[in-house]
Motif scaffolding. Sequence first.
Motif, PDB file in Angstrom:
ATOM      1  N   TYR A  31      -0.057  -6.032  12.788  1.00  0.00           N
ATOM      2  CA  TYR A  31      -1.369  -5.422  13.020  1.00  0.00           C
ATOM      3  C   TYR A  31      -2.375  -5.953  12.017  1.00  0.00           C
ATOM      4  CZ  TYR A  31       0.716  -2.554   9.343  1.00  0.00           C
ATOM      5  OH  TYR A  31       1.372  -2.144   8.203  1.00  0.00           O
ATOM      6  N   GLY A  58     -11.916  -5.432  -5.791  1.00  0.00           N
ATOM      7  CA  GLY A  58     -10.639  -5.433  -5.073  1.00  0.00           C
ATOM      8  C   GLY A  58     -10.222  -4.075  -4.542  1.00  0.00           C
ATOM      9  N   ARG A  59     -11.048  -3.042  -4.797  1.00  0.00           N
ATOM     10  CA  ARG A  59     -10.700  -1.723  -4.259  1.00  0.00           C
ATOM     11  C   ARG A  59     -11.915  -1.128  -3.566  1.00  0.00           C
ATOM     12  NH1 ARG A  59      -7.976   2.433  -8.226  1.00  0.00           N
ATOM     13  NH2 ARG A  59     -10.112   2.829  -8.871  1.00  0.00           N
ATOM     14  N   PHE A 111     -11.357  -0.972   3.788  1.00  0.00           N
ATOM     15  CA  PHE A 111     -10.798  -2.293   3.515  1.00  0.00           C
ATOM     16  C   PHE A 111      -9.944  -2.681   4.722  1.00  0.00           C
ATOM     17  CE2 PHE A 111      -6.420  -0.963   2.500  1.00  0.00           C
ATOM     18  CZ  PHE A 111      -6.611   0.396   2.291  1.00  0.00           C
ATOM     19  N   ARG A 170       6.141   2.476  -5.737  1.00  0.00           N
ATOM     20  CA  ARG A 170       5.165   2.505  -4.646  1.00  0.00           C
ATOM     21  C   ARG A 170       4.613   3.904  -4.414  1.00  0.00           C
ATOM     22  NH1 ARG A 170       2.978  -0.919  -2.306  1.00  0.00           N
ATOM     23  NH2 ARG A 170       3.353  -0.249  -0.176  1.00  0.00           N
ATOM     24  N   TYR A 213       7.500   7.568   1.995  1.00  0.00           N
ATOM     25  CA  TYR A 213       8.502   7.317   3.035  1.00  0.00           C
ATOM     26  C   TYR A 213       9.554   6.269   2.695  1.00  0.00           C
ATOM     27  CZ  TYR A 213       4.610   4.145   4.539  1.00  0.00           C
ATOM     28  OH  TYR A 213       3.590   3.241   4.609  1.00  0.00           O
ATOM     29  N   ALA A 262      -2.388  -5.748  -6.879  1.00  0.00           N
ATOM     30  CA  ALA A 262      -1.410  -5.781  -5.772  1.00  0.00           C
ATOM     31  C   ALA A 262      -2.016  -6.454  -4.541  1.00  0.00           C
ATOM     32  CB  ALA A 262      -0.961  -4.370  -5.423  1.00  0.00           C
ATOM     33  N   TYR A 286      11.798   2.157   5.223  1.00  0.00           N
ATOM     34  CA  TYR A 286      11.425   3.561   5.442  1.00  0.00           C
ATOM     35  C   TYR A 286      12.277   4.192   6.538  1.00  0.00           C
ATOM     36  CZ  TYR A 286       8.449   1.013   8.755  1.00  0.00           C
ATOM     37  OH  TYR A 286       7.989   0.150   9.717  1.00  0.00           O
ATOM     38  N   PHE A 343       5.617  -4.319   5.639  1.00  0.00           N
ATOM     39  CA  PHE A 343       4.729  -4.548   4.502  1.00  0.00           C
ATOM     40  C   PHE A 343       3.297  -4.653   5.007  1.00  0.00           C
ATOM     41  CE2 PHE A 343       2.502  -8.577   3.799  1.00  0.00           C
ATOM     42  CZ  PHE A 343       2.794  -9.202   4.999  1.00  0.00           C
ATOM     43  N   ARG A 392      -8.348  -8.596  -0.948  1.00  0.00           N
ATOM     44  CA  ARG A 392      -7.702  -9.132  -2.163  1.00  0.00           C
ATOM     45  C   ARG A 392      -7.199 -10.544  -1.939  1.00  0.00           C
ATOM     46  NH1 ARG A 392      -4.650  -3.777  -4.542  1.00  0.00           N
ATOM     47  NH2 ARG A 392      -6.497  -2.455  -4.303  1.00  0.00           N
TER      48      ARG A 392
HETATM   49  P1  HAM Z   1      -0.201   0.084   0.219  1.00  0.00           P
HETATM   50  O1  HAM Z   1       0.493  -0.423  -1.000  1.00  0.00           O
HETATM   51  O2  HAM Z   1      -0.825   1.418   0.137  1.00  0.00           O
HETATM   52  O3  HAM Z   1       0.878   0.072   1.373  1.00  0.00           O
HETATM   53  O4  HAM Z   1      -1.293  -0.953   0.681  1.00  0.00           O
HETATM   54  C1  HAM Z   1      -0.942  -2.309   0.902  1.00  0.00           C
HETATM   55  C2  HAM Z   1      -2.014  -3.225   0.339  1.00  0.00           C
HETATM   56  O5  HAM Z   1      -3.308  -2.875   0.839  1.00  0.00           O
HETATM   57  C3  HAM Z   1      -2.185  -3.165  -1.174  1.00  0.00           C
HETATM   58  O6  HAM Z   1      -1.195  -3.942  -1.816  1.00  0.00           O
HETATM   59  C4  HAM Z   1      -3.576  -3.768  -1.337  1.00  0.00           C
HETATM   60  O7  HAM Z   1      -3.508  -5.190  -1.231  1.00  0.00           O
HETATM   61  C5  HAM Z   1      -4.292  -3.232  -0.104  1.00  0.00           C
HETATM   62  N1  HAM Z   1      -5.099  -2.049  -0.467  1.00  0.00           N
HETATM   63  C6  HAM Z   1      -4.680  -0.778  -0.600  1.00  0.00           C
HETATM   64  N2  HAM Z   1      -5.708   0.036  -0.928  1.00  0.00           N
HETATM   65  C7  HAM Z   1      -6.809  -0.741  -0.984  1.00  0.00           C
HETATM   66  C8  HAM Z   1      -8.206  -0.513  -1.252  1.00  0.00           C
HETATM   67  N3  HAM Z   1      -8.676   0.715  -1.496  1.00  0.00           N
HETATM   68  N4  HAM Z   1      -9.055  -1.565  -1.232  1.00  0.00           N
HETATM   69  C9  HAM Z   1      -8.599  -2.818  -0.953  1.00  0.00           C
HETATM   70  N5  HAM Z   1      -7.313  -3.093  -0.686  1.00  0.00           N
HETATM   71  C10 HAM Z   1      -6.421  -2.080  -0.701  1.00  0.00           C
HETATM   72  C11 HAM Z   1       0.652   0.473   2.648  1.00  0.00           C
HETATM   73  O8  HAM Z   1      -0.441   0.701   3.109  1.00  0.00           O
HETATM   74  C12 HAM Z   1       1.910   0.525   3.488  1.00  0.00           C
HETATM   75  N6  HAM Z   1       1.549   1.012   4.827  1.00  0.00           N
HETATM   76  C13 HAM Z   1       2.589  -0.811   3.546  1.00  0.00           C
HETATM   77  C14 HAM Z   1       3.820  -0.809   4.383  1.00  0.00           C
HETATM   78  C15 HAM Z   1       3.937  -1.288   5.629  1.00  0.00           C
HETATM   79  N7  HAM Z   1       4.993  -0.306   4.019  1.00  0.00           N
HETATM   80  C16 HAM Z   1       5.831  -0.459   5.027  1.00  0.00           C
HETATM   81  N8  HAM Z   1       5.208  -1.020   6.010  1.00  0.00           N
END
Ligand code: HAM
Length: 417
Positions: free
Chosen positions: A106, A119-120, A124, A257, A261, A279, A286, A303, A309
């Motif tokens: 996706y 970067g935050r 995003f 992390r 989950y 990151a 999960y 992932f 970023r």
């Molecule tokens: P997450 O670590 O929360 O994981 O987000 C993955 C990536 O999204 C981060 O490493 C970063 O690169 C980017 N990211 C997160 N928050 C922000 C932000 N506020 N601004 C810019 N970039 C951001 C997940 O979201 C999980 N759903 C990953 C996953 C998929 N685990 C299993 N399947």
Amino acid sequence: MILQTPKGTKDILPDQTALWQALEETCRTVSKRYGYREIRTPIFEYTDLFARGIGEATDIVGKEMYTFVDKGDKSLTLRPELTASIARAVLQNNLMEQGATLRLWYYGPLFRRERPQKGRYRQFHQYGAELLGSAYPESDVEVIQLAYDLLRGLGLSQFELKINTLGNEASRLAYRTALLDYLRPRSAELSEESRTRLEKNPLRILDSKDPQDRDVVVDAPVYGGYLDEESKAYFAKVCEQLDALAIPYTVSEHLVRGLDYYSHTVFEFTTGLLGAQDALGGGGRYDGLFEQIGEKKISGVGFASGIERLLLLMESEGVQLATDTTTDVYVVTLDDESRTLGGQIARELRALNRSVVTDLQRRSFKAQMKEANKLGAVTVVIIGESERAAGKVILKDMATGEQSDCPIGEIAARFGA
Ligand code: HAM
């Protein structure tokens, strides 16, 4: 005053979109190489999905969600991540066949009300991949490999892969108890935020960036000591297969992390070049998520990577992706009838899939040539009264400056029809 974008959001301007598209194309190509198919889910979901899926005690659910009640009195939330949405879509649409493997990817915007900084952002974008249906370590390795190939495919090299295991449910509980036993007597030494997290989500204190917490955590029990044989064997297999594929990684025992989950493998790609928001992407296994939001047990590993970023790192590493921004043809017209003829020629060339721009301001020859230059037009078609009278146009090759006459009836052929 001109209205501005809300804090933490950005316009992606025309000069930037070609790069975004090229990046998206790389995501698409890498996904295809691994047999993943795209899925698109709604931007908002019922709040309950994220509360149950991501976990009430997490920062995301506790502090960062954009939640609102709509006119039908339903609580809705702009998606803060996509894994829970994918799980919901898989259950709702019965996508999972018994014994099958489902590979999905996706791409899209997400929303988290965090404090904006480099970067935050509050809106995003992520690219992500989820592999469902396999509880074997080779699937964790496939996802890590896909993520690694994506970063390398973008030309990046200044990053590191960190992995860890949270073990199975039993190991996780054993460790949580040990960690709480260690932290409770030291709670006064923790940061205020970690004190509030202590009972609900002690594991998160391990990856706190607060120096006060770091001092306490240094001597905390490490996860490794609480893993049972099954969990150790699982992780050993992941490491062994990564070694076999020559994918470099380091084991980082404090990587837990921020989402609830996960079990077994967790991983993150980080870089030293982006400051605090280091990151680039992360993920893990999960196996419990589907039970949290539905009745079924389905294994999953996946992932996601933050697009902004990736772009920042590409910029700081000075890597470039091939982008397609060329204008094939600019049609210069010098009088009213030429404009009509120019419009017909433009139409003919567009039917041949050429990108064609015409002057819409009735400008001077010089001004039109200037625009053609600015757009990087490869060829300019010049039509004036005398050319028209002779049944021809002038073609100018902008790279060499060479000009040649071309009969009107032969223009399409010149462009490869
Ligand atoms: P997450 O670590 O929360 O994981 O987000 C993955 C990536 O999204 C981060 O490493 C970063 O690169 C980017 N990211 C997160 N928050 C922000 C932000 N506020 N601004 C810019 N970039 C951001 C997940 O979201 C999980 N759903 C990953 C996953 C998929 N685990 C299993 N399947």
